[in-house]
Design a protein around this motif. Structure first.
Motif, PDB file in Angstrom:
ATOM      1  N   GLN A 178      46.466  22.056  50.980  1.00 28.96           N
ATOM      2  CA  GLN A 178      46.476  20.621  50.771  1.00 28.96           C
ATOM      3  C   GLN A 178      47.830  20.226  50.211  1.00 28.96           C
ATOM      4  OE1 GLN A 178      43.011  19.212  48.709  1.00 28.96           O
ATOM      5  NE2 GLN A 178      44.000  17.313  48.017  1.00 28.96           N
ATOM      6  N   ALA A 180      51.826  18.019  50.679  1.00 33.19           N
ATOM      7  CA  ALA A 180      52.950  17.796  51.594  1.00 33.19           C
ATOM      8  C   ALA A 180      53.523  19.103  52.139  1.00 33.19           C
ATOM      9  CB  ALA A 180      54.036  16.991  50.888  1.00 33.19           C
ATOM     10  N   SER A 181      53.526  20.174  51.337  1.00 32.00           N
ATOM     11  CA  SER A 181      54.111  21.445  51.783  1.00 32.00           C
ATOM     12  C   SER A 181      53.078  22.396  52.378  1.00 32.00           C
ATOM     13  CB  SER A 181      54.815  22.123  50.610  1.00 32.00           C
ATOM     14  OG  SER A 181      53.899  22.369  49.558  1.00 32.00           O
ATOM     15  N   SER A 182      51.858  21.919  52.567  1.00 31.57           N
ATOM     16  CA  SER A 182      50.791  22.796  53.054  1.00 31.57           C
ATOM     17  C   SER A 182      51.072  23.291  54.469  1.00 31.57           C
ATOM     18  CB  SER A 182      49.448  22.066  53.023  1.00 31.57           C
ATOM     19  OG  SER A 182      48.443  22.832  53.632  1.00 31.57           O
ATOM     20  N   ALA A 183      51.492  22.404  55.372  1.00 27.04           N
ATOM     21  CA  ALA A 183      51.711  22.800  56.762  1.00 27.04           C
ATOM     22  C   ALA A 183      52.790  23.872  56.858  1.00 27.04           C
ATOM     23  CB  ALA A 183      52.093  21.583  57.604  1.00 27.04           C
ATOM     24  N   PRO A 216      47.418  18.065  56.806  1.00 27.38           N
ATOM     25  CA  PRO A 216      48.333  19.169  57.156  1.00 27.38           C
ATOM     26  C   PRO A 216      47.910  19.941  58.403  1.00 27.38           C
ATOM     27  CG  PRO A 216      47.922  19.137  54.803  1.00 27.38           C
ATOM     28  CD  PRO A 216      46.991  18.144  55.399  1.00 27.38           C
ATOM     29  N   ASP A 219      49.416  18.590  61.597  1.00 31.84           N
ATOM     30  CA  ASP A 219      50.881  18.538  61.630  1.00 31.84           C
ATOM     31  C   ASP A 219      51.401  19.050  62.983  1.00 31.84           C
ATOM     32  OD1 ASP A 219      53.501  18.390  59.897  1.00 31.84           O
ATOM     33  OD2 ASP A 219      53.578  20.294  60.996  1.00 31.84           O
TER      34      ASP A 219
END
Length: 409
Positions: A178, A180-183, A216, A219
């Protein structure tokens, strides 16, 4: 100007209605934020009830069905929207309504619209083509698992998979599920597992959540990374209603992490039961074949020809003897007929033979060169010639010749 009225000089209701109609008409089209409390479609026209997001205020609205259908995401009851509407006042009934000219989903609806546009673009590239789906191995040597650390999804997959197949082997890579940096974190774990030769299939698992929590897994970079690797990927994100774009590009979509565990490995108890069932069916089939063949052999042995095998030989011998006798009779009959025919031909030949004529006392005279004498003119006195009798030739010499007339005289 304000309308001046009093108890003695009241305004007619129609005048009040007309004034309200004029005031509202001068308002013009406005942008309104609201929630759809009720939605009904009737013959190309939609009737809506818009409700304020905080206050208990609602206003009826109408629009063409085409306006709702033009929305990038389905407009349903409970959706938060921003509408461009023209207020209208219906004088005969004194009711206020909004004539909608445009509807835009907001909040969750806007996110769904963005995801729908992204889905259509990626689908146009063929990333979701079913022909690109890779089959899962029947019994993988190793299963790569990408999930959150100490998450319920990790526990569900590991526990259920080992209950089904105790010897299953997992290679777990934890990543942020979960934010912004999850993907990017998931893509890094995906690349590491794709390079691990001991891993045959990769699972990306996460529990349920809101649309924002699951973003994510829609993405574009993650979608392309999943399609690019050579190993099959299983998506186990959220619950059954949740459908992130990862579900569409994955080689297999599991409704839940528990469902993923059931699809990754077979149930050893079911497999053992299946093997036992197959063995039993095979044993029954073999016994049935043996019994059928045994009955067939018994039926063959009970036939008369098997009790006395020479019966067939004797029968054929009798047939041969009969044929031989018929052939002999036929040949004998033919020989007898031919013998009779030869005898008849011989009698006719003998009857026509000159020798037979000679045997009756006739003779044939001929000169030394073989010329047969037919007239006395052919000989002169003192000429030698031969006389052919039945049993030989006699050489004679002429002393005189006498004609027919002289002889009778």
């Amino acid at each position: 100007m304000a309308l001046e009225t009093s108890a003695e000089k009241p305004a007619p209701l129609r005048q009040i209605s007309q004034l309200l109609d004029g005031y509202i008409a001068r308002l013009g089209a406005v942008w309104v934020e609201a929630e759809i409390a009720q939605l009904t479609r009737r013959q190309g026209v939609c009737f809506l009830t818009l409700r304020d997001l905080t206050a208990k205020i609602s206003i009826d609205a109408t629009c063409s069905s085409m306006i709702l259908d033009a929305s990038p995401t389905p407009i349903t009851e409970g959706a938060r929207v921003v509408v461009h509407a023209k207020p209208t006042f219906y004088s005969p009934r004194g009711s206020l309504s909004l004539e909608l000219r445009e509807i835009r989903p907001q909040g969750e609806g806007e996110l769904l619209a963005q995801l729908e546009r992204r889905k259509q673009l990626l689908a146009a590239e063929g990333l979701f083509d079913p022909r690109l789906k890779k089959p899962l191995p029947l019994l993988p040597r190793g299963i790569g698992l990408i999930t959150g650390k100490a998450s319920a999804a990790e526990h569900d997959i590991l526990e259920n998979a080992r209950l089904r197949w105790p010897d299953v082997r997992f290679v777990v890579r934890h990543a942020l599920m979960q934010g912004a940096s999850s993907a990017a974190d998931v893509m890094g774990a995906l690349q590491r597992l794709a390079q691990d030769d001991s891993v045959d299939v990769i699972v990306i698992a996460r529990g349920g959540g809101s649309i924002e929590d699951l973003l994510p897994f829609s993405d574009e970079g993650l979608i392309r990374a999943v399609r690019a690797i050579a190993k099959p990927v299983v998506s186990a994100i959220g619950h059954e209603p949740d459908v992130p774009l990862l579900d569409l590009v994955a080689d297999l979509r599991a409704s839940t992490p528990t469902d993923a565990a059931k699809r990754l490995v077979p149930d050893v108890r079911e497999e053992l039961a299946g093997v036992a069932s197959m063995r039993e069916r095979a044993s029954m089939a073999i016994r049935a074949i043996l019994e059928r063949e045994s009955r067939g052999l018994a039926a063959i042995r009970s036939r008369p020809v098997m009790a006395n095998p020479l019966t067939v030989v004797d029968l054929q011998e009798s047939v041969i003897h009969d044929a031989r006798d018929r052939a002999r009779r036929s040949v004998t009959h033919r020989l007898d007929r031919s013998s009779d025919e030869i005898g008849h031909h011989l009698a006719r030949v003998r009857a026509l033979s000159p020798l037979a004529t000679l045997e009756r006392g006739y003779a044939v005279a001929h000169l030394a060169d073989g010329t047969v004498l037919r007239s006395i003119d052919q000989v002169a006195p003192d000429v030698e010639f031969s006389v052919r009798l039945a049993d030989g030739n006699v050489g004679v010499r002429t002393t005189e010749t006498t004609g027919k007339d002289e002889d009778h005289g």
